[in-house]
Motif scaffolding. Structure first.
Motif, PDB file in Angstrom:
ATOM      1  N   TYR A  73     -43.424 -71.895  81.396  1.00  0.00           N
ATOM      2  CA  TYR A  73     -42.894 -73.085  80.727  1.00  0.00           C
ATOM      3  C   TYR A  73     -43.384 -74.352  81.436  1.00  0.00           C
ATOM      4  O   TYR A  73     -43.893 -75.278  80.805  1.00  0.00           O
ATOM      5  N   SER A  74     -43.231 -74.377  82.752  1.00  0.00           N
ATOM      6  CA  SER A  74     -43.641 -75.564  83.518  1.00  0.00           C
ATOM      7  C   SER A  74     -45.132 -75.831  83.358  1.00  0.00           C
ATOM      8  O   SER A  74     -45.543 -76.971  83.140  1.00  0.00           O
ATOM      9  N   GLN A  75     -45.926 -74.777  83.474  1.00  0.00           N
ATOM     10  CA  GLN A  75     -47.379 -74.929  83.349  1.00  0.00           C
ATOM     11  C   GLN A  75     -47.765 -75.374  81.938  1.00  0.00           C
ATOM     12  O   GLN A  75     -48.594 -76.263  81.758  1.00  0.00           O
ATOM     13  N   GLY A  76     -47.158 -74.748  80.927  1.00  0.00           N
ATOM     14  CA  GLY A  76     -47.461 -75.111  79.544  1.00  0.00           C
ATOM     15  C   GLY A  76     -47.083 -76.541  79.223  1.00  0.00           C
ATOM     16  O   GLY A  76     -47.840 -77.273  78.579  1.00  0.00           O
ATOM     17  N   LEU A  77     -45.903 -76.941  79.687  1.00  0.00           N
ATOM     18  CA  LEU A  77     -45.453 -78.311  79.454  1.00  0.00           C
ATOM     19  C   LEU A  77     -46.379 -79.301  80.147  1.00  0.00           C
ATOM     20  O   LEU A  77     -46.809 -80.283  79.541  1.00  0.00           O
ATOM     21  N   TYR A  78     -46.705 -79.015  81.394  1.00  0.00           N
ATOM     22  CA  TYR A  78     -47.572 -79.911  82.146  1.00  0.00           C
ATOM     23  C   TYR A  78     -48.937 -80.049  81.475  1.00  0.00           C
ATOM     24  O   TYR A  78     -49.433 -81.156  81.276  1.00  0.00           O
ATOM     25  N   GLU A  79     -49.527 -78.919  81.094  1.00  0.00           N
ATOM     26  CA  GLU A  79     -50.845 -78.956  80.473  1.00  0.00           C
ATOM     27  C   GLU A  79     -50.826 -79.630  79.106  1.00  0.00           C
ATOM     28  O   GLU A  79     -51.815 -80.240  78.699  1.00  0.00           O
ATOM     29  N   SER A  80     -49.705 -79.545  78.394  1.00  0.00           N
ATOM     30  CA  SER A  80     -49.597 -80.186  77.085  1.00  0.00           C
ATOM     31  C   SER A  80     -49.718 -81.700  77.173  1.00  0.00           C
ATOM     32  O   SER A  80     -50.209 -82.342  76.247  1.00  0.00           O
ATOM     33  N   TYR A  81     -49.264 -82.269  78.277  1.00  0.00           N
ATOM     34  CA  TYR A  81     -49.307 -83.717  78.433  1.00  0.00           C
ATOM     35  C   TYR A  81     -50.514 -84.190  79.243  1.00  0.00           C
ATOM     36  O   TYR A  81     -50.767 -85.381  79.326  1.00  0.00           O
ATOM     37  N   ASP A  82     -51.249 -83.279  79.847  1.00  0.00           N
ATOM     38  CA  ASP A  82     -52.467 -83.626  80.576  1.00  0.00           C
ATOM     39  C   ASP A  82     -53.617 -83.698  79.567  1.00  0.00           C
ATOM     40  O   ASP A  82     -54.500 -82.861  79.530  1.00  0.00           O
ATOM     41  N   VAL A  83     -53.583 -84.718  78.727  1.00  0.00           N
ATOM     42  CA  VAL A  83     -54.491 -84.855  77.594  1.00  0.00           C
ATOM     43  C   VAL A  83     -55.955 -84.857  78.018  1.00  0.00           C
ATOM     44  O   VAL A  83     -56.800 -84.256  77.357  1.00  0.00           O
ATOM     45  N   ASP A  84     -56.249 -85.494  79.134  1.00  0.00           N
ATOM     46  CA  ASP A  84     -57.644 -85.579  79.577  1.00  0.00           C
ATOM     47  C   ASP A  84     -58.075 -84.395  80.451  1.00  0.00           C
ATOM     48  O   ASP A  84     -59.181 -84.373  80.970  1.00  0.00           O
ATOM     49  N   ASN A  85     -57.184 -83.405  80.604  1.00  0.00           N
ATOM     50  CA  ASN A  85     -57.470 -82.197  81.399  1.00  0.00           C
ATOM     51  C   ASN A  85     -57.944 -82.517  82.812  1.00  0.00           C
ATOM     52  O   ASN A  85     -58.765 -81.804  83.371  1.00  0.00           O
ATOM     53  N   SER A  86     -57.380 -83.566  83.400  1.00  0.00           N
ATOM     54  CA  SER A  86     -57.782 -83.971  84.744  1.00  0.00           C
ATOM     55  C   SER A  86     -57.042 -83.208  85.837  1.00  0.00           C
ATOM     56  O   SER A  86     -57.424 -83.276  86.998  1.00  0.00           O
ATOM     57  N   GLY A  87     -55.977 -82.517  85.481  1.00  0.00           N
ATOM     58  CA  GLY A  87     -55.180 -81.818  86.482  1.00  0.00           C
ATOM     59  C   GLY A  87     -53.999 -82.631  86.976  1.00  0.00           C
ATOM     60  O   GLY A  87     -53.170 -82.131  87.727  1.00  0.00           O
ATOM     61  N   ASP A  88     -53.918 -83.880  86.560  1.00  0.00           N
ATOM     62  CA  ASP A  88     -52.745 -84.692  86.863  1.00  0.00           C
ATOM     63  C   ASP A  88     -52.485 -85.652  85.707  1.00  0.00           C
ATOM     64  O   ASP A  88     -53.317 -85.821  84.838  1.00  0.00           O
ATOM     65  N   TRP A  89     -51.302 -86.203  85.692  1.00  0.00           N
ATOM     66  CA  TRP A  89     -50.925 -87.118  84.613  1.00  0.00           C
ATOM     67  C   TRP A  89     -51.234 -88.548  85.018  1.00  0.00           C
ATOM     68  O   TRP A  89     -50.852 -88.988  86.097  1.00  0.00           O
TER      69      TRP A  89
END
Length: 109
Positions: A73-89
């Motif tokens: 859940y945490s990983q999926g949620l985090y990746e969903s908002y990391d639009v630029d796939n940079s590894g951070d928000w």
């Protein structure tokens, strides 16, 4: 000069830690709110009650067991908002997350 550099680097390290830790802290309550039986995983009925999107559940269920663990859940949620796939928000990604978990947002269940 050395002290000034240490202060700047310390500030950068602190800001980075806060930026990384904030999303993990914010999504923790959402997972536990949805985990109605406190099993530590979201089964389909719990997922459906909290967020009716079977395709998203399937994509977050990394091990394919039909349930979403806290880590998935945490990983999926985090990746969903990391639009630029940079590894951070960045600021915009974090603001979008904040809007969605706020009152009236998609995670306001």
């Amino acid at each position: 000069m050395k002290t000034k550099l240490q202060t700047v680097l310390g500030g950068i390290a602190l800001a980075s830690t806060v930026a990384i830790a904030a999303p993990a802290f914010a999504d923790d309550d959402l997972f536990h709110d949805w985990d109605a039986d406190s099993s530590g995983v979201l089964d389909y009925s719990e997922w459906d009650a909290g967020f009716d999107d079977e395709n998203l559940m399937t994509s977050w269920d990394e091990d394919g067991d039909g349930m979403v663990s806290d880590d998935e859940y945490s990983q999926g949620l985090y990746e969903s908002y990391d639009v630029d796939n940079s590894g951070d928000w960045n600021d915009e990604e974090y603001e979008l997350f904040e809007d969605d978990i706020g009152d009236g947002g998609i995670f306001d269940v």
